[in-house]
Design an enzyme around this catalytic site. Structure first.
Site, mmCIF file in Angstrom:
data_model
loop_
_atom_site.group_PDB
_atom_site.id
_atom_site.type_symbol
_atom_site.label_atom_id
_atom_site.label_comp_id
_atom_site.label_asym_id
_atom_site.label_seq_id
_atom_site.Cartn_x
_atom_site.Cartn_y
_atom_site.Cartn_z
ATOM 1 N N GLY A 1 4.684 -7.845 -7.864
ATOM 2 C CA GLY A 1 5.318 -8.019 -9.167
ATOM 3 C C GLY A 1 4.425 -7.689 -10.354
ATOM 4 N N SER B 1 1.573 -13.262 -5.012
ATOM 5 C CA SER B 1 1.538 -13.908 -6.326
ATOM 6 C C SER B 1 0.176 -13.838 -7.023
ATOM 7 C CB SER B 1 2.025 -15.354 -6.224
ATOM 8 O OG SER B 1 3.384 -15.380 -5.802
ATOM 9 N N GLU C 1 8.040 -7.448 4.176
ATOM 10 C CA GLU C 1 9.440 -7.098 3.898
ATOM 11 C C GLU C 1 9.963 -6.098 4.928
ATOM 12 O OE1 GLU C 1 8.810 -6.099 -0.222
ATOM 13 O OE2 GLU C 1 8.420 -8.213 -0.600
ATOM 14 N N GLY D 1 5.947 -12.986 -4.035
ATOM 15 C CA GLY D 1 7.021 -13.033 -5.029
ATOM 16 C C GLY D 1 7.487 -14.429 -5.398
ATOM 17 N N GLU E 1 -1.318 -11.353 3.507
ATOM 18 C CA GLU E 1 -0.243 -11.704 2.589
ATOM 19 C C GLU E 1 0.615 -12.802 3.208
ATOM 20 O OE1 GLU E 1 0.673 -8.380 -0.399
ATOM 21 O OE2 GLU E 1 1.868 -8.009 1.380
ATOM 22 N N ASN F 1 1.645 -2.392 -5.390
ATOM 23 C CA ASN F 1 2.814 -2.068 -4.577
ATOM 24 C C ASN F 1 4.052 -2.247 -5.449
ATOM 25 O OD1 ASN F 1 4.886 -1.941 -2.724
ATOM 26 N ND2 ASN F 1 4.372 -3.864 -1.686
ATOM 27 N N TRP F 2 4.583 -1.125 -5.915
ATOM 28 C CA TRP F 2 5.735 -1.202 -6.827
ATOM 29 C C TRP F 2 7.022 -1.591 -6.119
ATOM 30 C CZ3 TRP F 2 5.358 3.819 -10.335
ATOM 31 C CH2 TRP F 2 4.120 3.809 -10.997
ATOM 32 N N LYS F 3 7.020 -1.534 -4.794
ATOM 33 C CA LYS F 3 8.233 -1.781 -4.008
ATOM 34 C C LYS F 3 9.354 -0.855 -4.503
ATOM 35 C CE LYS F 3 6.526 -6.379 -3.169
ATOM 36 N NZ LYS F 3 6.790 -7.760 -2.787
ATOM 37 N N HIS G 1 4.213 -4.174 5.960
ATOM 38 C CA HIS G 1 4.463 -5.179 4.916
ATOM 39 C C HIS G 1 5.498 -6.176 5.438
ATOM 40 C CE1 HIS G 1 5.891 -7.016 1.228
ATOM 41 N NE2 HIS G 1 4.748 -6.637 0.678
#
Ligand code: PGA
Length: 249
Positions: free
Chosen positions: A229, A207, A92, A168, A162, A3-5, A90
């Site tokens: 990440g 992470s 976020e 992160g 998650e 997931n590159w976000k 997600h």
């Protein structure tokens, strides 16, 4: 699953994709999904077209069908350009964009209807964890999807556990901690649909690094990872994909 976000530009996207393609043979038995930002999905689909085992996913889809929803992208459009998966709910998006359980369930349903495999993200915040509410929160998030999509909801879907406190932060859940929640998730699905539970892929995210991936993936109910990440660093992401190989061996 990477997931590159909202990171990188065309050039970074191209070099990450090239690196993954170059190493594809070293994780040929693992299903790899790359989820770039929407604007780079087209180039990713093209770059990966001749690379079996590596496909593209969207980071989100609209809760609506096509129409007057400025700025939105429908699941049908994502499918049309070649996405096979979509991350749904997600944390976020739940926190920053106010996506509630019913909205997430609606997106899940839209993905299924468009022939996209939804990857439902679930997970508790640090506060909920400290209050001993992890199981309750995660199962509530699963239940919301069942309420909208019925008992067959997870026959063609992926779940990603998650924990929000692990995303992160560099502080992954321990393999035992993650395994316990994954086991609960599979159990909740088994209660409604044993066959779906047996075939369900449950990813861990938060992470994950090349250094801890193997230990996490060794757990019975951890079937892979959702990588944020570390998916932006070619060597790290490739290392994680390789760490998943023994699971399918
Ligand atoms: P992280 O993110 O790997 O950077 O912790 C995971 C995710 O948000 O999917």
């Amino acid at each position: 699953m990477g997931n590159w976000k909202m990171n990188g530009r065309r050039q970074e996207a191209q070099s990450l994709l090239s690196a993954v393609v170059t190493h594809a043979a070293s994780f040929s038995d693992v299903d790899v999904v790359v989820c770039p930002p929407y604007v780079y999905l087209g180039l990713a689909v093209e770059r990966l077209a001749d690379c079996p085992g590596i496909v593209c996913g969207a980071q989100d889809v609209s809760a609506h069908a096509d129409g007057a929803y400025t700025g939105e992208v429908s699941a049908a459009m994502a499918r049309d350009i070649g996405c096979e998966f979509a991350i749904i709910g997600h944390s976020e998006r739940r926190t920053l964009c106010g996506e509630t359980d019913p909205v997430v369930a609606e997106k899940f349903a839209r993905a299924l209807a468009a022939d996209i495999t939804p990857v439902l993200c679930v997970g508790e915040t640090a506060k909920e964890r400290d209050a001993g509410r992890t199981r309750e929160v995660v199962l509530r998030q699963i239940d919301a999807v069942y309420a909208a999509c019925g008992t067959r909801a997870f026959e063609r879907a992926v779940v990603a556990y998650e924990p929000v406190w692990a995303i992160g932060t560099g502080r992954a859940a321990s393999p035992d901690e993650a395994q316990a929640v994954h086991h609960d998730i599979r159990g909740a699905v088994a209660q409604r649909n044993p066959e779906a539970a047996a075939g369900l892929r449950i990813l861990y995210g938060g992470s994950v690094k090349a250094q801890n991936a193997r230990e996490l993936f060794a757990c019975a109910d951890i079937d892979g990872g959702l990588i944020g990440g570390a998916s932006l660093v070619a060597g790290d992401f490739i290392g994680i994909c390789q760490a998943a190989c023994f699971k399918s061996a």
